[in-house]
Design an enzyme around this catalytic site. Sequence first.
Site, mmCIF file in Angstrom:
data_model
loop_
_atom_site.group_PDB
_atom_site.id
_atom_site.type_symbol
_atom_site.label_atom_id
_atom_site.label_comp_id
_atom_site.label_asym_id
_atom_site.label_seq_id
_atom_site.Cartn_x
_atom_site.Cartn_y
_atom_site.Cartn_z
ATOM 1 N N HIS A 20 0.838 -1.204 0.000
ATOM 2 C CA HIS A 20 0.000 0.000 0.000
ATOM 3 C C HIS A 20 0.871 1.251 0.000
ATOM 4 O O HIS A 20 0.578 2.248 -0.637
ATOM 5 C CB HIS A 20 -0.915 0.013 1.237
ATOM 6 C CG HIS A 20 -1.987 -1.036 1.175
ATOM 7 N ND1 HIS A 20 -3.316 -0.742 1.072
ATOM 8 C CD2 HIS A 20 -1.909 -2.383 1.168
ATOM 9 C CE1 HIS A 20 -4.024 -1.867 1.027
ATOM 10 N NE2 HIS A 20 -3.182 -2.868 1.081
ATOM 11 N N ASP A 123 -5.418 5.809 2.550
ATOM 12 C CA ASP A 123 -5.741 4.466 2.128
ATOM 13 C C ASP A 123 -7.240 4.243 2.307
ATOM 14 O O ASP A 123 -7.860 4.759 3.245
ATOM 15 C CB ASP A 123 -4.967 3.470 3.002
ATOM 16 C CG ASP A 123 -4.755 2.161 2.295
ATOM 17 O OD1 ASP A 123 -3.672 1.971 1.756
ATOM 18 O OD2 ASP A 123 -5.710 1.345 2.263
ATOM 19 N N ALA A 348 13.763 -7.997 -3.084
ATOM 20 C CA ALA A 348 14.402 -7.805 -4.399
ATOM 21 C C ALA A 348 14.104 -6.412 -4.937
ATOM 22 O O ALA A 348 13.046 -5.857 -4.653
ATOM 23 C CB ALA A 348 13.833 -8.825 -5.372
ATOM 24 N N HIS A 365 1.819 -13.542 -7.803
ATOM 25 C CA HIS A 365 0.559 -13.805 -7.070
ATOM 26 C C HIS A 365 -0.531 -12.827 -7.517
ATOM 27 O O HIS A 365 -1.631 -12.865 -6.978
ATOM 28 C CB HIS A 365 0.802 -13.684 -5.568
ATOM 29 C CG HIS A 365 1.085 -12.276 -5.096
ATOM 30 N ND1 HIS A 365 1.970 -11.424 -5.724
ATOM 31 C CD2 HIS A 365 0.577 -11.563 -4.059
ATOM 32 C CE1 HIS A 365 1.993 -10.271 -5.081
ATOM 33 N NE2 HIS A 365 1.159 -10.317 -4.073
ATOM 34 N N GLN A 390 -6.645 -10.546 -6.082
ATOM 35 C CA GLN A 390 -5.765 -11.246 -7.025
ATOM 36 C C GLN A 390 -6.491 -12.138 -8.039
ATOM 37 O O GLN A 390 -6.047 -12.263 -9.184
ATOM 38 C CB GLN A 390 -4.721 -12.048 -6.225
ATOM 39 C CG GLN A 390 -3.816 -11.129 -5.397
ATOM 40 C CD GLN A 390 -3.163 -11.807 -4.208
ATOM 41 O OE1 GLN A 390 -3.156 -13.027 -4.115
ATOM 42 N NE2 GLN A 390 -2.618 -11.021 -3.293
HETATM 43 N N1 UDP Z 1 8.373 -5.757 -3.958
HETATM 44 C C1 UDP Z 1 9.712 -5.525 -4.140
HETATM 45 N N2 UDP Z 1 10.579 -6.525 -3.793
HETATM 46 C C2 UDP Z 1 10.174 -7.718 -3.283
HETATM 47 C C3 UDP Z 1 8.785 -7.928 -3.129
HETATM 48 C C4 UDP Z 1 7.913 -6.942 -3.473
HETATM 49 O O1 UDP Z 1 10.138 -4.460 -4.605
HETATM 50 O O2 UDP Z 1 11.008 -8.578 -3.002
HETATM 51 C C5 UDP Z 1 7.422 -4.668 -4.281
HETATM 52 C C6 UDP Z 1 6.768 -4.844 -5.620
HETATM 53 O O3 UDP Z 1 7.541 -4.221 -6.643
HETATM 54 C C7 UDP Z 1 5.418 -4.176 -5.405
HETATM 55 C C8 UDP Z 1 5.126 -4.412 -3.938
HETATM 56 O O4 UDP Z 1 6.373 -4.686 -3.322
HETATM 57 O O5 UDP Z 1 5.526 -2.791 -5.645
HETATM 58 C C9 UDP Z 1 4.203 -5.581 -3.682
HETATM 59 O O6 UDP Z 1 2.893 -5.195 -3.953
HETATM 60 P P1 UDP Z 1 1.832 -6.205 -4.555
HETATM 61 O O7 UDP Z 1 0.549 -5.445 -4.683
HETATM 62 O O8 UDP Z 1 2.336 -6.824 -5.780
HETATM 63 O O9 UDP Z 1 1.704 -7.356 -3.497
HETATM 64 P P2 UDP Z 1 1.475 -7.413 -1.900
HETATM 65 O O10 UDP Z 1 2.827 -7.349 -1.291
HETATM 66 O O11 UDP Z 1 0.630 -6.217 -1.520
HETATM 67 O O12 UDP Z 1 0.800 -8.717 -1.690
#
Ligand code: UDP
Length: 485
Positions: A20, A123, A348, A365, A390
């Site tokens: 978020h 939010d 990452a 996911h 998702q």
């Molecule tokens: N992300 C990242 N590195 C990681 C895992 C996630 O930079 O190892 C970032 C990804 O680029 C995205 C966010 O974290 O911007 C994850 O948001 P998403 O809505 O995909 O999934 P959530 O974590 O909310 O389930």
Amino acid sequence: MENESNQLHVSFLPVPAQGHMIPMMDIAKAFATRGAKITVITSPAFAAIFSKQIERANQLGLEFHVQTVKFPSTEVGMPEGWENTDAVGYSHNLPKFAEALSLLREPVLHILEKHIPDCLVTDFFFAWAADVAARLKIPRLAFGGTSIIAVCAGEVIIRHQPQKGVSCDSETFLMPHLPGDIKLTRNQLPPHSRQEVETDFAELAIKAFASEEKSFGSIFNSFYELEKDYADFYRNVLGKKAWHIGPVSLCNSDTADKVQRGKEASVSRHECLRWLDSKKPNSIVYVCFGSIVRFSSQQLVEIAKGLEASQQDFLWIVKGDKSQEQDWLPEGFEERMDGKGLIIRGWAPQLLILDHESIGGFVTHCGWNSTLESISAGVPMVTWPMFSDQFYNEKLVVQVLGIGASVGSTSYAMFGEGADLVSRDDIDKAVRRVMAGEEAEVMRRRAKLIREMARKAVAEGGSSDSDLTSLIEKLKQHKAARESK
Ligand code: UDP
């Protein structure tokens, strides 16, 4: 920079969760780039995580301020600093998290009253935000961090209850009225809409929807051309007001910006780039499941075996408990995959990775940020939805846009907890469909076209750029009207 009397002051209040906070920081940057003064209200723990990003924005001449507010962890019976631990990502902790969000009302109001901003962007989950904004006579914008299709589908489920017309949880039903012939099963819905079970978090969502109704409107991290039918449905059928200003991650064009998003990366950018540079274009499948999903060791083994069977090079980001780190790897896996696969344990630099030409597919996911980041990079996806929006995002990617293949995950599992096992064969098949052969080529060509559409949307005069301009104009008019009273 604008003169003070004209300058908009916008306060941002994200939920302390990476998925978020990350897009909201990008949205704040988009406003700041248009001359707005930004105040981000967040907990000390999250302010620390995002400090480099904020510092960098200020170095670039943008006006970012941070106002910290203690996250009421202990007040709801959780340890201090709890919001910055993985504990939030366990479903049994959600009711406490929801309670903590509602307790933030008074301290945040106190902050806002001291320096009343011209607009409050919060939010979606801050259900009290519309009332607070009304009290201060400022507009409140809601940001849910989801796709437009997901919000429309959620409304269809609430209004028309199509899930009630089937005889069992695995029977498919058609989403009535929703464009695109979208079919789901009850298993893919959250428990409260499946069995009419009331949960604390569902109650929070209902209050949040009511609060959104009373707001000035919503901001979507999406672009009109991507979800045209759903954007029209949202406006014309649901009768709601929204601005689509994404993909906001595209404001990070520089390597430093791409690397400094969310937590500190567990691998240096040089090491990561060196490995990616050593590979051919479109040859690597990137595997990452966002910031919250945790898999069982059994599922991790299936992923390892599925990747090995697919014979594709891979970059796999593994999150999980420390105790899990070594045990689950199949025997000899790392030796066999030496040079072919890279496993990063931890965080990452996802944007940097997705934008690299060697990445040919993304096993995801379908979190909305990851989905949109993949779309923005022109990378087709292997879709593996588990919870939240998702399953709807998967429909958009696979069915509407035609840039993905599903692993066939069939049931809703909050944060992936207790999810049905996806077999190595299903993983292998879906990875091959996206990475090799004619079908993969078609998906890749389509994905590259959509990437260009995304870039155009945020470029000067594009749909998202124009929507942001019109939103800022509206907020300025509101400010002028308020100040003239
Ligand atoms: N992300 C990242 N590195 C990681 C895992 C996630 O930079 O190892 C970032 C990804 O680029 C995205 C966010 O974290 O911007 C994850 O948001 P998403 O809505 O995909 O999934 P959530 O974590 O909310 O389930």
